[in-house]
Design an enzyme around this catalytic site. Structure first.
Site, mmCIF file in Angstrom:
data_model
loop_
_atom_site.group_PDB
_atom_site.id
_atom_site.type_symbol
_atom_site.label_atom_id
_atom_site.label_comp_id
_atom_site.label_asym_id
_atom_site.label_seq_id
_atom_site.Cartn_x
_atom_site.Cartn_y
_atom_site.Cartn_z
ATOM 1 N N LYS A 177 61.013 24.608 28.809
ATOM 2 C CA LYS A 177 61.418 26.000 29.023
ATOM 3 C C LYS A 177 61.895 26.558 27.694
ATOM 4 O O LYS A 177 62.800 26.023 27.065
ATOM 5 C CB LYS A 177 62.531 26.083 30.073
ATOM 6 C CG LYS A 177 63.030 27.516 30.300
ATOM 7 C CD LYS A 177 63.916 27.643 31.528
ATOM 8 C CE LYS A 177 64.412 29.071 31.711
ATOM 9 N NZ LYS A 177 65.242 29.257 32.904
ATOM 10 N N ASP A 229 71.970 33.755 40.478
ATOM 11 C CA ASP A 229 70.586 34.236 40.546
ATOM 12 C C ASP A 229 69.845 33.410 41.601
ATOM 13 O O ASP A 229 68.718 32.992 41.407
ATOM 14 C CB ASP A 229 69.933 34.075 39.168
ATOM 15 C CG ASP A 229 68.702 34.956 38.988
ATOM 16 O OD1 ASP A 229 68.466 35.833 39.854
ATOM 17 O OD2 ASP A 229 67.982 34.774 37.998
HETATM 18 P P1 ADP Z 1 63.232 32.374 34.265
HETATM 19 O O1 ADP Z 1 64.569 32.267 33.619
HETATM 20 O O2 ADP Z 1 62.230 33.042 33.384
HETATM 21 O O3 ADP Z 1 63.293 32.966 35.624
HETATM 22 P P2 ADP Z 1 62.841 29.793 35.544
HETATM 23 O O4 ADP Z 1 63.638 28.619 35.065
HETATM 24 O O5 ADP Z 1 63.303 30.432 36.802
HETATM 25 O O6 ADP Z 1 62.734 30.859 34.363
HETATM 26 O O7 ADP Z 1 61.328 29.340 35.692
HETATM 27 C C1 ADP Z 1 60.305 30.276 35.980
HETATM 28 C C2 ADP Z 1 59.265 29.651 36.894
HETATM 29 O O8 ADP Z 1 58.716 28.472 36.292
HETATM 30 C C3 ADP Z 1 59.858 29.175 38.217
HETATM 31 O O9 ADP Z 1 59.870 30.192 39.179
HETATM 32 C C4 ADP Z 1 58.946 28.037 38.588
HETATM 33 O O10 ADP Z 1 57.778 28.524 39.204
HETATM 34 C C5 ADP Z 1 58.551 27.443 37.251
HETATM 35 N N1 ADP Z 1 59.407 26.289 36.899
HETATM 36 C C6 ADP Z 1 60.537 26.314 36.145
HETATM 37 N N2 ADP Z 1 61.066 25.083 36.003
HETATM 38 C C7 ADP Z 1 60.261 24.233 36.680
HETATM 39 C C8 ADP Z 1 60.282 22.809 36.918
HETATM 40 N N3 ADP Z 1 61.213 22.013 36.410
HETATM 41 N N4 ADP Z 1 59.270 22.281 37.649
HETATM 42 C C9 ADP Z 1 58.310 23.081 38.160
HETATM 43 N N5 ADP Z 1 58.240 24.413 37.993
HETATM 44 C C10 ADP Z 1 59.201 25.004 37.259
HETATM 45 MG MG MG Z 2 63.944 32.231 37.402
#
Ligand code: ADP
Ligand code: MG
Length: 398
Positions: A121, A226
């Site tokens: 991320k 959130d």
């Molecule tokens: P943001 O801060 O941009 O909302 P998120 O951490 O919520 O970022 O991640 C965005 C999307 O990426 C999530 O809705 C999910 O679909 C996918 N995602 C994030 N982390 C994971 C993970 N560890 N495993 C699988 N999918 C993930």
């Molecule tokens: Mg998110």
């Protein structure tokens, strides 16, 4: 703004020293004077060649109209520094598809040397700020320019620290694996966000489990802030009979919570507001999507408050401060996110997933494109000439 590591193989030892010097210089200078880059890198007059190599591929940018000659690190440059660190520590070996493009983050599938998939991320605070608060454009442009790097680092550090604390206390969250600069690496959850689930066999029990999670977070001193259908991944596992003799096959749904940069303490001035919002978000979603309305009102924050620290549990809002994410950092990050109009996934302009897409975001320099989805997996090229590394993954000396 897509992560593109293909230029990594062309960088030599001097280029890496130069890139690192720009990063170091950025701590005290919004635009790092060329002379200082030469000094920090130890390359002196030799630095110009590397500076033009880095500028050419967009890892550093020259600031026009500056009163002195200087450069600043771009998101691309910071990405490279983080990737290089992960590669050296063997946290990440290859980069695969982009699976998420949030407003303030990019999510990519990566793999370690054994081929095990993980999630990278990348926090990109400030990349959309000018769209959300147009009235304050000039003020934001000024404020944002020097801060995005530090603030994105803070967001990553916060997320990693909270994920670690939650995981250690048995909360269903991804496993935090590594952190560098504005990025984190965590385990890949093989599941879809609840937003993409059309129906569930038993909405009441899933609802109860999610509310229970909100209450348990409060018991540990935290409010997610959130808690919504994008940040809850629903893992499906089959259990029970085969579907014939020993009764119907059962589908077990396990919610996994993600996305922690906006978590707050139960002692936050607006704690009640955030708590209620988390609860109401889930309520609204269950009503709309699953046509499920709970019998009871609440839970209310005043009830949740009574359980803080109950059963001798550790207060994680307190313990994270000791483990590296200080109260001062929390305040800085919060006020920055407020200033640039970041409000989690709740922003009505949010461009994500199956919702309407949004093409009007504007970059600091107005020149970068919207992220694209990469569809090929590729190995992080070795950074030739990094003296700490010894050998690259092919056994070549570097
Ligand atoms: P943001 O801060 O941009 O909302 P998120 O951490 O919520 O970022 O991640 C965005 C999307 O990426 C999530 O809705 C999910 O679909 C996918 N995602 C994030 N982390 C994971 C993970 N560890 N495993 C699988 N999918 C993930
Ligand atoms: Mg998110």
């Amino acid at each position: 703004m897509k992560l593109d590591s293909k230029h990594m193989r062309y960088l030599n030892a001097d280029d890496w020293k130069t890139l690192t010097a720009v990063e170091t210089g950025s701590r005290n200078h919004e635009v790092v004077p060329t002379a200082l880059i030469g000094q920090i890198s130890g390359l002196r007059g030799q630095v110009h060649r590397s500076i033009s190599a880095l500028a050419k591929i967009g890892l550093i940018g020259r600031l026009k109209n500056a009163s002195y000659d200087g450069y600043r690190l771009t998101y691309g440059g910071l990405d490279y520094l983080a990737l290089n660190t992960y590669r050296k520590r063997k946290d990440v070996y290859s980069i695969g598809n982009q699976i998420g493009v949030g407003k303030e983050s990019d999510i990519l599938v990566v793999a370690d040397e054994q081929g095990f998939q993980r999630v990278l991320k990348i926090h990109r605070l400030g990349r959309i700020s000018f769209r959300t608060v147009k009235a304050n454009r000039d003020y934001l442009r000024k404020r944002n320019a020097g801060n995005w790097m530090y603030m994105s680092r803070l967001a990553a550090l916060k997320e990693f620290t909270f994920m670690t604390a939650l995981r250690e206390n048995g909360f269903p969250v991804p496993e935090p694996l590594a952190q560098s600069r504005h990025t984190i690496v965590m385990s890949l959850i093989n599941a879809f966000p609840m937003r993409q689930i059309a129906s569930v066999p038993n909405p009441a029990s899933l609802y109860a489990e999610l509310i229970q999670m909100i209450l348990r977070l409060a018991q540990y001193g935290l409010i997610h802030g959130d808690f919504n259908e994008f940040n809850i991944l629903i893992k499906e596992t089959k259990a029970g009979g085969t579907g014939t003799e020993d009764g119907p096959e059962k589908l077990i749904l396990t919610p996994i919570l993600i996305d922690f940069p906006q978590m707050v303490s139960v002692d936050h001035a607006n704690a009640e507001f955030y708590f209620d919002r988390d609860v109401n978000c889930i309520k609204r979603f269950f009503e709309r999507r699953f046509h499920f309305t709970p019998d009871e009102k609440g839970p209310h924050f005043k009830d949740a408050r009574k359980s803080i620290g109950k059963d001798g549990v550790q207060r994680l809002d307190v313990s994270v401060e000791a483990s590296g994410f200080s109260r001062k950092m929390a305040k800085e990050l919060e006020s920055y996110m407020e200033d640039i109009g970041v409000d989690g996934d709740r922003d009505p302009n949010a461009a994500r997933g199956d919702e309407e897409s949004d093409n009007d975001f504007e970059e600091e320099d107005g020149g970068e494109e919207e992220p694209e989805v990469a569809d090929e997996s590729y190995i992080i090229p070795s950074a030739s000439g990094d003296e700490e590394m010894g050998t690259d993954k092919f056994g070549n000396e570097v």
